[in-house]
Enzyme design. Sequence first.
Site, mmCIF file in Angstrom:
data_model
loop_
_atom_site.group_PDB
_atom_site.id
_atom_site.type_symbol
_atom_site.label_atom_id
_atom_site.label_comp_id
_atom_site.label_asym_id
_atom_site.label_seq_id
_atom_site.Cartn_x
_atom_site.Cartn_y
_atom_site.Cartn_z
ATOM 1 N N PRO A 217 -65.380 37.100 -18.859
ATOM 2 C CA PRO A 217 -66.356 37.805 -19.702
ATOM 3 C C PRO A 217 -65.843 37.992 -21.131
ATOM 4 C CG PRO A 217 -66.094 38.902 -17.592
ATOM 5 C CD PRO A 217 -64.997 37.882 -17.682
ATOM 6 N N GLU A 218 -66.550 37.390 -22.063
ATOM 7 C CA GLU A 218 -66.221 37.548 -23.482
ATOM 8 C C GLU A 218 -67.269 38.477 -24.101
ATOM 9 O OE1 GLU A 218 -63.471 36.361 -24.298
ATOM 10 O OE2 GLU A 218 -63.085 34.526 -23.178
ATOM 11 N N ASN B 117 -61.487 32.162 -26.069
ATOM 12 C CA ASN B 117 -61.059 30.791 -26.351
ATOM 13 C C ASN B 117 -62.213 29.860 -26.708
ATOM 14 O OD1 ASN B 117 -58.859 28.866 -26.508
ATOM 15 N ND2 ASN B 117 -59.734 27.925 -24.687
ATOM 16 N N LYS C 186 -64.686 43.230 -26.060
ATOM 17 C CA LYS C 186 -64.909 42.959 -24.649
ATOM 18 C C LYS C 186 -64.967 44.233 -23.812
ATOM 19 C CE LYS C 186 -62.167 38.747 -25.320
ATOM 20 N NZ LYS C 186 -61.024 37.944 -24.843
ATOM 21 N N ARG D 265 -61.315 39.163 -8.641
ATOM 22 C CA ARG D 265 -59.868 39.004 -8.809
ATOM 23 C C ARG D 265 -59.145 40.297 -9.193
ATOM 24 N NH1 ARG D 265 -58.092 33.517 -11.688
ATOM 25 N NH2 ARG D 265 -56.150 34.248 -10.724
#
Length: 272
Positions: A2-3, A169, A58, A111
């Site tokens: 998630p950006e 990125n 974020k 995760r």
Amino acid sequence: MPELPEVETYRRFLDELVVGETITAFEVLDAHVLAMEAATLQTALVGQTITRTSRLGKNCFLHLADGRVLVLHFGMTGDVGAYRDVADMPRFTRVALHLGSGLRVAFIDPRKFGRIRLADGVAQYQQAKKLGPDALDITVDQLQTALGKRKTLIKPLLLDQRLAAGLGNWIVDEVLFQAKIHPERVASSLMPAEVGRIHSAMGLVLRTAIQHEANYRHFPASFLIHAREWDDSATPGTDKHHYCPRHPRTKIVKTYVGGRATYTCPKCQPAP
């Protein structure tokens, strides 16, 4: 991961559901995502009304009636969802906020790299985490000052959350492609007009991504993101997505800059 665009999409989703609601329970299903003791959060949150939401980079914030904020950071795989019955709880729900309306808001994180914490306010959290201005709010003058005489390569510098919060990125690759700047340009070598192009490209890329709720398959065909090996949505059934949308005979090149996978057009973004 998630950006900024994903987190803004989450924030808008939460804004419709939680503003004006009172938290009746703070259910912890997996404490790995908590950045402070569960009991501390439960004591602080239960009975509080959520007055508004906001975002910085974020990070998503739920503002509480007592002036504090609940900070949601989504890590690599974080998401949010909503349900009423336990049978409908989304898979990988780690924490659930129970609201007075009977709705439950799920913090989902397969995760478990996301984090939930309480802060005295957004400004205090920003200072503690040394975050720069939000990437959508930074002005061209602020960007010029931040880049200044820095001898750092422009890509890793833009990824530094202390410069502008929220750039990840793929976003930086897209910004530099749209601005026609090579990611290995030294920041101090950039002319004011080039910094202006980067600033304009930041706004274009972020607003486009938010408009499409961060679904990259709906991004314009002129975006570099389609050249990444996992997306042929702009040119289905062909390999045209591996080529520059401006120069169809020029193949996009994958390298590594600062240890991060980097995509560039050798014609649009000449190497320094």
